[in-house]
Design a protein around this motif. Structure first.
Motif, short mmCIF file in Angstrom:
data_model
loop_
_atom_site.label_atom_id
_atom_site.label_comp_id
_atom_site.label_asym_id
_atom_site.label_seq_id
_atom_site.Cartn_x
_atom_site.Cartn_y
_atom_site.Cartn_z
N VAL A 240 13.72 -27.76 26.24
CA VAL A 240 13.69 -28.02 24.62
C VAL A 240 14.43 -27.43 23.84
O VAL A 240 14.85 -26.16 23.84
CB VAL A 240 12.05 -27.83 24.20
CG1 VAL A 240 11.72 -28.12 22.84
CG2 VAL A 240 11.24 -28.44 25.11
N LYS A 241 15.20 -28.17 22.91
CA LYS A 241 16.35 -27.66 22.08
C LYS A 241 15.82 -27.49 20.78
O LYS A 241 16.11 -26.68 19.85
CB LYS A 241 17.62 -28.42 22.15
CG LYS A 241 18.19 -28.50 23.38
CD LYS A 241 18.87 -27.00 23.72
CE LYS A 241 19.62 -27.13 25.26
NZ LYS A 241 20.11 -25.60 25.56
N GLU A 242 14.65 -28.30 20.13
CA GLU A 242 14.45 -28.42 18.79
C GLU A 242 12.99 -28.96 18.97
O GLU A 242 12.86 -30.07 19.66
CB GLU A 242 15.30 -28.93 18.01
CG GLU A 242 14.75 -28.77 16.35
CD GLU A 242 15.98 -29.53 15.52
OE1 GLU A 242 17.03 -29.50 15.81
OE2 GLU A 242 15.54 -30.53 14.76
N VAL A 243 11.88 -28.50 18.06
CA VAL A 243 10.85 -29.54 17.89
C VAL A 243 10.43 -29.24 16.44
O VAL A 243 10.92 -28.61 15.55
CB VAL A 243 9.44 -28.79 18.55
CG1 VAL A 243 9.73 -28.89 20.21
CG2 VAL A 243 9.23 -27.37 18.04
N GLY A 244 9.78 -30.46 15.88
CA GLY A 244 9.56 -30.56 14.61
C GLY A 244 8.54 -31.69 14.23
O GLY A 244 8.05 -32.16 14.86
N VAL A 245 8.24 -31.92 12.89
CA VAL A 245 7.73 -32.95 12.41
C VAL A 245 8.22 -33.91 11.07
O VAL A 245 9.34 -33.59 10.91
CB VAL A 245 5.94 -32.31 11.47
CG1 VAL A 245 5.36 -31.50 12.66
CG2 VAL A 245 6.59 -31.39 10.57
N PHE A 246 7.69 -34.99 11.02
CA PHE A 246 8.41 -35.99 9.99
C PHE A 246 7.58 -35.85 8.87
O PHE A 246 6.33 -35.85 8.69
CB PHE A 246 8.12 -37.27 10.52
CG PHE A 246 9.04 -37.52 12.03
CD1 PHE A 246 10.08 -37.88 11.87
CD2 PHE A 246 8.48 -37.41 13.11
CE1 PHE A 246 10.76 -38.10 12.97
CE2 PHE A 246 8.66 -37.67 14.27
CZ PHE A 246 10.14 -38.02 14.17
N CYS A 247 8.40 -35.34 7.67
CA CYS A 247 7.84 -35.33 6.42
C CYS A 247 8.54 -36.24 5.31
O CYS A 247 8.93 -35.36 4.15
CB CYS A 247 7.68 -33.74 5.94
SG CYS A 247 6.59 -33.05 7.06
N PRO A 248 8.81 -37.31 5.36
CA PRO A 248 9.05 -38.06 6.39
C PRO A 248 10.37 -37.90 7.08
O PRO A 248 10.31 -38.39 8.15
CB PRO A 248 9.06 -39.61 5.87
CG PRO A 248 9.46 -39.25 4.60
CD PRO A 248 9.24 -37.97 4.14
N LYS A 249 11.20 -37.30 6.50
CA LYS A 249 12.44 -36.80 7.52
C LYS A 249 12.14 -35.67 8.49
O LYS A 249 11.03 -35.24 8.44
CB LYS A 249 13.52 -36.19 6.46
CG LYS A 249 13.98 -37.30 5.46
CD LYS A 249 15.13 -38.26 5.91
CE LYS A 249 15.48 -38.98 4.61
NZ LYS A 249 15.55 -40.68 4.94
N MET A 250 13.08 -35.55 9.53
CA MET A 250 12.68 -34.42 10.38
C MET A 250 12.56 -33.27 9.84
O MET A 250 13.79 -32.86 9.19
CB MET A 250 13.49 -34.55 11.61
CG MET A 250 13.36 -36.09 12.31
SD MET A 250 14.31 -35.90 13.91
CE MET A 250 16.13 -35.76 13.76
N VAL A 251 11.83 -32.12 10.20
CA VAL A 251 11.67 -31.00 9.50
C VAL A 251 11.56 -29.95 10.93
O VAL A 251 10.42 -30.13 11.47
CB VAL A 251 10.58 -30.73 8.51
CG1 VAL A 251 10.53 -29.38 8.09
CG2 VAL A 251 10.76 -31.64 7.33
N PRO A 252 12.35 -29.07 11.35
CA PRO A 252 12.20 -28.25 12.46
C PRO A 252 11.07 -27.30 12.38
O PRO A 252 10.79 -26.89 10.95
CB PRO A 252 13.50 -27.51 12.74
CG PRO A 252 14.54 -28.31 11.69
CD PRO A 252 13.67 -29.01 10.77
#
Length: 606
Positions: A240-252
């Motif tokens: 895994v290189k990065e995880v995040g949520v959508f707010c609505p753009k990708m936020v690490p």
């Protein structure tokens, strides 16, 4: 973003018929939770594609995480919304979204009432055991009929009318009640005591810089940068290189926890390695049991796609491959045709999906294309006892080897005004369908449960239904069984040579009318040559229809002034011989626009 306790997380989606205000409602939810700043707010914010915004439809599922302060409990809640498409062709997107949720908002237009896809989506949600919250939208419009819609809810979906929330997403009416219902009625994510990583991949997109981005719903455990993960279906491991949520753009984020919906980037270079609906876990100490409730994506409609200019084949190939990366539902195999050159046989989920793909190819990648008449998968039983699947008429074996052909049927819901039942029944019969039962939906609408051969409703059924019902009719369908039918391959011959691109598999009762229609169009489009051209429609060795294009006359005796008649006769005999030889060796040039004309309209008349 802080880690929320499982009890204060809600995962839900919005399901509705096309144009019932689903996207407007999601806009309002984002606005009221402050997920999107007011100065960046625009309509259809989750619809990122130009085509989505232009046509007012959602094509791809879009996840988004919102934080909502619930004043009654003085607590913040994490609400994970997955905005789903409404059109029947994208029901696989809806199914994926439902697998990642515990509840759903069922949006119904107060002016139109319950439509075919409302019924279909409600049944799909019940199948996934989701909590349904009915939302009656557009109550601010003068034609809204709240009482009728509530009665329809009880009659056709068996949902108590007092559970329905009356709203206007456009005006912001009733949004607070929706938030309250989401928190109080939708259960928190289920708990797994072992805390092993289990995440459902419900979508993926391709980014040229980051590779494949996985959209995941976390069911248990946690995942962070540096973790080694395993995909259960392919048994492949990644870091895994990065995880995040959508707010609505990708936020690490530092990590994704149980109940979250978000994204994972793990240096995956090829979407073929990803199976949508797969379960993701740790490489060591992970689960060996996949999460339940997922179906394979299987295309229903096939069509050949060729470049309009054969020199653009490589450009088309690159465009289709890039498109497939972001839309794994398309299947592709190379194909060549004598008339159209090199191209691809592509499988789609339905007619709208096919149309969207074609438009994206020409708009986003600038490729001019020509497509062959859409076809479905037929199961052909040979006399030898073997059964083969055929999606291209050119691959159908000789009739003498075939025992029988079975075609796919679909189970369909039609919701139509009561006054149009007679005309709709006539349309059903024209399309070789059968109406199994009807039930009334209020005093002015009827639900018709029908079965159709999929091939018959591919091209113009929905247009004709809308025309008959003045726009008030709607339909939805689900694949059913294969049934044996009297199907034949219709060949179009030009001077005795079959034109593969125009071949199609039709019911024997429609072969003649379809054949006549095609050769009539060909006659209008093919220019006259120096020799006579015979156009024929044939099934096997039997000619069903014929048209002739006359030869261009050339006066070879014009140079003879007076003199003996035998001199003129000699020239005419020489011309006759030449024409005979030309007919044997002469090539008929069929202009590209003749193919375009036939493949565009083909036999919508049949």
């Amino acid at each position: 973003m802080e880690k929320f306790p499982r009890e204060r997380i809600r995962n839900f989606c919005i399901i509705a018929h096309v144009d019932h205000g689903k996207t407007t409602l999601s806009d309002r939810l984002l606005q009221m939770t402050g997920t999107v700043a007011e100065n960046k707010m625009k309509e259809q914010i989750l619809d990122s594609m130009d085509l989505e915004r232009e046509r007012g439809i959602t094509i791809k599922a879009h996840p988004v995480t919102m934080i909502y302060y619930f004043p009654e409990e003085k607590e913040h809640y994490q609400l994970n919304l997955i905005d789903t498409p409404g059109h029947v062709d994208f029901s696989y997107e809806v199914s994926r979204s439902l697998s990642a949720c515990e509840g759903a908002l069922l949006v119904i237009d107060a002016t139109q009432g319950i439509q075919a896809q409302t019924v279909s989506n409600a049944f799909l949600a019940e199948k996934h055991r989701l909590v349904l919250i009915p939302v009656i939208n557009k109550i601010d419009l003068p034609t809204a009929n709240l009482t009728l819609v509530k009665k329809q809810l009880e009659d056709s979906l068996a949902i108590p009318a007092d559970e329905a929330i009356a709203t206007s997403a456009k005006e912001g009416i009733g949004i607070d009640q929706i938030f309250k219902a989401i928190i109080q009625k939708i259960p928190p994510p289920p708990s797994f005591p072992d805390q092993i990583l289990r995440a459902l991949i419900f979508d993926s997109v391709y980014d040229p810089y980051k590779g494949v981005i996985l959209y995941v719903r976390m069911f248990s455990g946690k995942v962070k940068k540096g973790d080694k993960i395993l995909l259960l279906s392919s048994n492949k491991t990644y870091e895994v290189k990065e995880v995040g949520v959508f707010c609505p753009k990708m936020v690490p984020e530092e990590a994704l926890y149980e109940g979250n919906s978000g994204y994972i980037i793990a240096n995956i270079k090829n979407t073929a390695e990803i199976k949508i609906g797969d379960t993701l876990t740790w490489e060591t100490g992970g689960t060996t049991t996949a999460l339940p409730g997922f179906q394979e994506i299987s295309p229903m409609v096939f069509s050949g796609i060729y470049p309009l200019n054969s020199s653009e084949f490589e450009k088309l190939k690159n465009a289709i491959q890039k498109l497939q990366i972001n839309d794994p539902a398309i299947t592709i195999s190379p194909e060549s045709s004598v008339a159209l050159g090199s191209g691809f046989r592509c499988g789609f989920l339905g007619l709208l999906h096919m149309e969207i793909v074609q438009q994206r190819l020409s708009r986003e990648y600038g490729v001019d294309i020509i497509t062959t008449y859409p076809s479905v998968i037929y199961k052909v039983s040979l006399r030898s006892g073997k059964t083969i699947e055929v999606d291209n008429p050119a691959k159908l074996p000789d009739p003498s080897y075939i025992d029988h052909i079975a075609e796919p049927y679909v189970k369909s819901y039609l919701i139509v005004p009561s006054e149009n039942i007679g005309e709709v029944m006539q349309l059903i019969s024209e399309k070789r369908g059968s109406c199994e039962s009807t039930e009334s939906l209020g005093h002015d609408k009827v639900i018709m449960h029908c079965y159709f051969p999929l091939n018959e409703i591919l091209v113009d059924f929905n247009d004709k239904l809308k025309s008959i019902t003045h726009g008030y009719g709607s339909m939805d369908y689900t694949p059913d069984e294969y049934r044996i039918s009297d199907l034949v391959k219709l060949d179009i011959l030009v001077n005795g040579e079959p034109i593969e691109a125009l071949s199609c598999i039709v019911h024997s009762s429609k072969a003649e009318s379809r054949g006549r229609s095609i050769i009539h169009k060909l006659k209008e489009r093919i220019p006259r040559h120096l020799f006579k051209i015979a156009l024929q429609a044939a099934v096997g060795g039997k000619i069903l229809a014929r048209e002739d294009i006359g030869a261009i006359g050339k006066n070879v005796t014009a140079k003879c002034y007076g003199g003996d008649i035998t001199r003129k006769r000699k020239l005419l005999e020489k011309q006759k011989e030449g024409k005979k030889r030309m007919k044997t060796f002469g090539k008929v040039d069929i202009p590209q626009d003749a193919f375009l004309e036939i493949l565009k309209t083909d036999t919508k008349q049949s």
